[in-house]
Design a protein around this motif. Sequence first.
Motif, PDB file in Angstrom:
ATOM      1  N   UNK A 263       0.721  -1.157   0.097  1.00 44.10           N
ATOM      2  CA  UNK A 263      -0.062   0.089  -0.141  1.00 44.10           C
ATOM      3  C   UNK A 263       0.767   1.484  -0.032  1.00 44.10           C
ATOM      4  N   UNK A 264       2.149   1.152   0.445  1.00 47.18           N
ATOM      5  CA  UNK A 264       2.883   2.413   0.294  1.00 47.18           C
ATOM      6  C   UNK A 264       3.217   2.879  -1.241  1.00 47.18           C
ATOM      7  N   UNK A 265       3.080   1.930  -2.267  1.00 51.07           N
ATOM      8  CA  UNK A 265       3.367   2.653  -3.619  1.00 51.07           C
ATOM      9  C   UNK A 265       4.809   2.738  -4.113  1.00 51.07           C
ATOM     10  N   UNK A 266       5.944   2.676  -3.265  1.00 51.89           N
ATOM     11  CA  UNK A 266       7.274   2.782  -3.445  1.00 51.89           C
ATOM     12  C   UNK A 266       7.938   1.632  -3.991  1.00 51.89           C
ATOM     13  N   UNK A 267       7.248   0.438  -4.134  1.00 49.93           N
ATOM     14  CA  UNK A 267       7.937  -0.960  -4.491  1.00 49.93           C
ATOM     15  C   UNK A 267       8.823  -0.616  -5.772  1.00 49.93           C
ATOM     16  N   UNK A 268       7.662  -0.206  -6.739  1.00 49.10           N
ATOM     17  CA  UNK A 268       8.203  -0.174  -8.161  1.00 49.10           C
ATOM     18  C   UNK A 268       9.193   0.941  -8.367  1.00 49.10           C
ATOM     19  N   UNK A 269       9.171   2.007  -7.684  1.00 44.61           N
ATOM     20  CA  UNK A 269      10.218   3.219  -7.708  1.00 44.61           C
ATOM     21  C   UNK A 269      11.453   2.486  -7.318  1.00 44.61           C
ATOM     22  N   UNK A 270      11.663   1.894  -6.230  1.00 47.15           N
ATOM     23  CA  UNK A 270      12.958   1.431  -5.517  1.00 47.15           C
ATOM     24  C   UNK A 270      13.358   0.417  -6.481  1.00 47.15           C
ATOM     25  N   UNK A 307      20.936  -9.027 -13.269  1.00 42.34           N
ATOM     26  CA  UNK A 307      20.336  -8.273 -13.914  1.00 42.34           C
ATOM     27  C   UNK A 307      18.928  -8.821 -14.395  1.00 42.34           C
ATOM     28  N   UNK A 308      18.643 -10.051 -14.726  1.00 37.76           N
ATOM     29  CA  UNK A 308      17.667 -10.702 -15.121  1.00 37.76           C
ATOM     30  C   UNK A 308      16.791 -10.687 -13.645  1.00 37.76           C
ATOM     31  N   UNK A 309      17.458 -11.267 -12.580  1.00 38.30           N
ATOM     32  CA  UNK A 309      16.558 -11.202 -11.376  1.00 38.30           C
ATOM     33  C   UNK A 309      15.874  -9.802 -10.926  1.00 38.30           C
ATOM     34  N   UNK A 310      16.629  -8.714 -11.113  1.00 37.86           N
ATOM     35  CA  UNK A 310      16.206  -7.245 -10.877  1.00 37.86           C
ATOM     36  C   UNK A 310      15.162  -7.105 -11.850  1.00 37.86           C
ATOM     37  N   UNK A 311      14.972  -7.550 -13.026  1.00 39.69           N
ATOM     38  CA  UNK A 311      13.888  -7.261 -13.889  1.00 39.69           C
ATOM     39  C   UNK A 311      12.780  -8.134 -13.620  1.00 39.69           C
ATOM     40  N   UNK A 312      12.974  -9.418 -13.336  1.00 37.80           N
ATOM     41  CA  UNK A 312      12.110 -10.215 -12.801  1.00 37.80           C
ATOM     42  C   UNK A 312      11.359  -9.752 -11.450  1.00 37.80           C
ATOM     43  N   UNK A 313      11.968  -9.345 -10.616  1.00 36.03           N
ATOM     44  CA  UNK A 313      11.643  -8.619  -9.525  1.00 36.03           C
ATOM     45  C   UNK A 313      10.707  -7.415  -9.706  1.00 36.03           C
ATOM     46  N   UNK A 314      11.000  -6.641 -10.698  1.00 32.73           N
ATOM     47  CA  UNK A 314       9.924  -5.572 -11.342  1.00 32.73           C
ATOM     48  C   UNK A 314       8.731  -6.365 -11.584  1.00 32.73           C
ATOM     49  N   UNK A 315       8.777  -7.217 -12.634  1.00 36.37           N
ATOM     50  CA  UNK A 315       7.610  -7.894 -12.970  1.00 36.37           C
ATOM     51  C   UNK A 315       6.879  -8.074 -11.902  1.00 36.37           C
ATOM     52  N   UNK A 316       7.368  -8.979 -10.921  1.00 31.71           N
ATOM     53  CA  UNK A 316       6.889  -9.288  -9.813  1.00 31.71           C
ATOM     54  C   UNK A 316       5.958  -8.330  -9.065  1.00 31.71           C
ATOM     55  N   UNK A 318       5.131  -5.402  -9.993  1.00 26.60           N
ATOM     56  CA  UNK A 318       3.795  -5.020 -10.714  1.00 26.60           C
ATOM     57  C   UNK A 318       2.757  -5.966 -10.559  1.00 26.60           C
ATOM     58  N   UNK A 319       3.088  -7.247 -10.587  1.00 26.03           N
ATOM     59  CA  UNK A 319       1.841  -8.170 -10.402  1.00 26.03           C
ATOM     60  C   UNK A 319       1.127  -8.096  -8.906  1.00 26.03           C
ATOM     61  N   UNK A 320       2.162  -8.008  -7.797  1.00 23.53           N
ATOM     62  CA  UNK A 320       1.685  -7.778  -6.608  1.00 23.53           C
ATOM     63  C   UNK A 320       0.763  -6.696  -6.658  1.00 23.53           C
ATOM     64  N   UNK A 321       1.151  -5.519  -6.804  1.00 26.97           N
ATOM     65  CA  UNK A 321       0.593  -4.170  -6.969  1.00 26.97           C
ATOM     66  C   UNK A 321      -0.933  -4.461  -7.498  1.00 26.97           C
ATOM     67  N   UNK A 322      -0.719  -5.053  -8.594  1.00 28.15           N
ATOM     68  CA  UNK A 322      -2.027  -5.252  -9.368  1.00 28.15           C
ATOM     69  C   UNK A 322      -3.031  -6.084  -8.565  1.00 28.15           C
ATOM     70  N   UNK A 323      -2.589  -7.012  -7.876  1.00 26.17           N
ATOM     71  CA  UNK A 323      -3.297  -7.846  -7.336  1.00 26.17           C
ATOM     72  C   UNK A 323      -3.865  -7.183  -5.940  1.00 26.17           C
ATOM     73  N   UNK A 324      -3.050  -6.332  -5.280  1.00 29.65           N
ATOM     74  CA  UNK A 324      -3.399  -5.717  -3.895  1.00 29.65           C
ATOM     75  C   UNK A 324      -4.363  -4.598  -4.298  1.00 29.65           C
ATOM     76  N   UNK A 325      -4.043  -3.904  -5.128  1.00 26.43           N
ATOM     77  CA  UNK A 325      -5.134  -2.820  -5.481  1.00 26.43           C
ATOM     78  C   UNK A 325      -5.888  -3.109  -7.036  1.00 26.43           C
ATOM     79  N   UNK A 326      -6.942  -4.005  -6.686  1.00 23.23           N
ATOM     80  CA  UNK A 326      -7.744  -4.207  -7.510  1.00 23.23           C
ATOM     81  C   UNK A 326      -8.598  -3.149  -8.332  1.00 23.23           C
ATOM     82  N   UNK A 327      -8.972  -3.370  -9.417  1.00 26.87           N
ATOM     83  CA  UNK A 327      -9.728  -2.077 -10.140  1.00 26.87           C
ATOM     84  C   UNK A 327     -11.251  -1.940  -9.438  1.00 26.87           C
ATOM     85  N   UNK A 328     -11.397  -0.924  -8.808  1.00 25.93           N
ATOM     86  CA  UNK A 328     -12.788  -0.451  -8.326  1.00 25.93           C
ATOM     87  C   UNK A 328     -13.916  -0.369  -9.221  1.00 25.93           C
ATOM     88  N   UNK A 329     -14.419  -1.579  -9.481  1.00 25.37           N
ATOM     89  CA  UNK A 329     -15.534  -1.816 -10.482  1.00 25.37           C
ATOM     90  C   UNK A 329     -16.715  -2.482  -9.521  1.00 25.37           C
TER      91      UNK A 329
END
Length: 509
Positions: A263-270, A307-316, A318-329
């Motif tokens: 919920x902080x929103x700073x994961x992807x920035x880091x 480098x591949x692990x860091x890229x994979x962590x970025x993808x993961x 984004x996926x975790x943030x998408x699951x946590x903040x579901x679209x408000x429908x």
Amino acid sequence: MTYSTKLFIVLQGILFLLLSIFLQFPYVNTNEVELRKLLFHKRSYDRRVCPEAGITKVHTNLILLQIESVDEKAQVVTSNVQLICAWCDPYMSWNISRYNITELSVGSKHLWTPDVVLVNSADGKYSRNREHYALILRHDGYVRFMFQDLWKTICKVRSTYFPFDQQHCTIIIRSGSRDVQSIKFIQRRPLVGRSFIRGEWELINSYTEITDERVSDFGQVDYSLVRFTLILKRNYVHYFMKIILPFTLVSFVTLFTFLLPPQTGEKLTLNVTILLSLVIYLQLLSGYIPKSDDETPILTLFCNANFFLVVLSCIMTVYVSYLYHRPSTSYIACVPTHMKIILLDYLSPLVYCHVNKHLRNRQLLQHDMEEKRPRRLSSIEKHMCQLFTVTAPVRPHNHQAVELLKILHQIKAHIRSQWLIPLNSHNEYDIGNEFLKIDNRKRLDEWQHVALVLDRLFFILFSIAMPCTALLFVFPHSSIGNNFHSNLTNIKVQTSDAKCDLIYTPMIT
């Protein structure tokens, strides 16, 4: 005795001393000049002919001073070496008791020298530095020739284990025009006190092999070849402190992105900041990593893996943030059954992310919302009907009471027609929406818990993967594939030096 007489005696003594000194120096100088005339001018000497009849034994030794450079792409090693050759020249011996001179310094143009050539040379030009070095000629005919030069030799450089690599390079020399029937190389005793100048490379071990081999198919002639084998090890401290350690520490910061709350929103920035830092480090690494076409350095694989692990962590992330903040429908889909069983039932206790406490808090919150929810309008209507209903035995005592009762019935009918029926229908619609919101909230809570479980699971997986990549990079240099120490390093070769005084008698007496 007067003062002038004493002064005259002192001056006479000083003059006699100086005269004796001046007379002695020309005598010594005359001996060396006479000896040089007898050796090089009054006798015929052909420096193109081998000094010994039959096979001339040349005792040789190589001293490695420093490794100047190693070109991994061109497979060329430039080394600063000193080559020492010693042999006997009986024609250049004299009687030490007559001339009182033990040795002379002679230029290379006056004596025969072995025409040593570098077999595996990578330089097309023939070095003439040896012509500027003098030879030491001893009274018994012993000749020692030592010269220093920069040799570029071809060496198979393996860059797989850079910067923990060891190289196995060989310097091969032979006579350029004399076969084994004229010149025979023998390993000379090593010099004590010579130290290798440590730069980027360190000399681990060295050994010498002398063999008779046929250089070409033209003519049945063998040559005496000397192989100086050098085992070199790269000094990796600079690369480890300046490149590997900072790159590894920056990569390990990726683990902390999974510890940040979603919920902080700073994961992807880091994550993106770490990714940009690694890109800068990769640009710096490209100037240090050897450029080889047939082998890929393990440092390149290590950097690409991180480098591949860091890229994979970025993808993961984004996926975790998408699951946590579901679209408000208006409608949120349920968590699939297999995901509930795998993540919430089995993996949640293993990653220390229990679901019971989370659900209990949500149930308490839901109970408080139901308590605060307004009552159903049907109950209000019931209370109002009970208020305006008159039982049968009741009898009005006067006309005013009857009129009051009629007015009350009219008020009841008006309230029922104007307020209760519209309020009841609106209340039923709000109740349906409230239940839909509660249901959506439950599903959103399940998705958020799935995101938390995945976040903790990715943290554990990356905590295992990153140290494993570091261990796979650090320890392969000690494997069998990088072990250049062969059995030849333990060979004990007999060494000796040229001994001329036991073989030949002085030519000039």
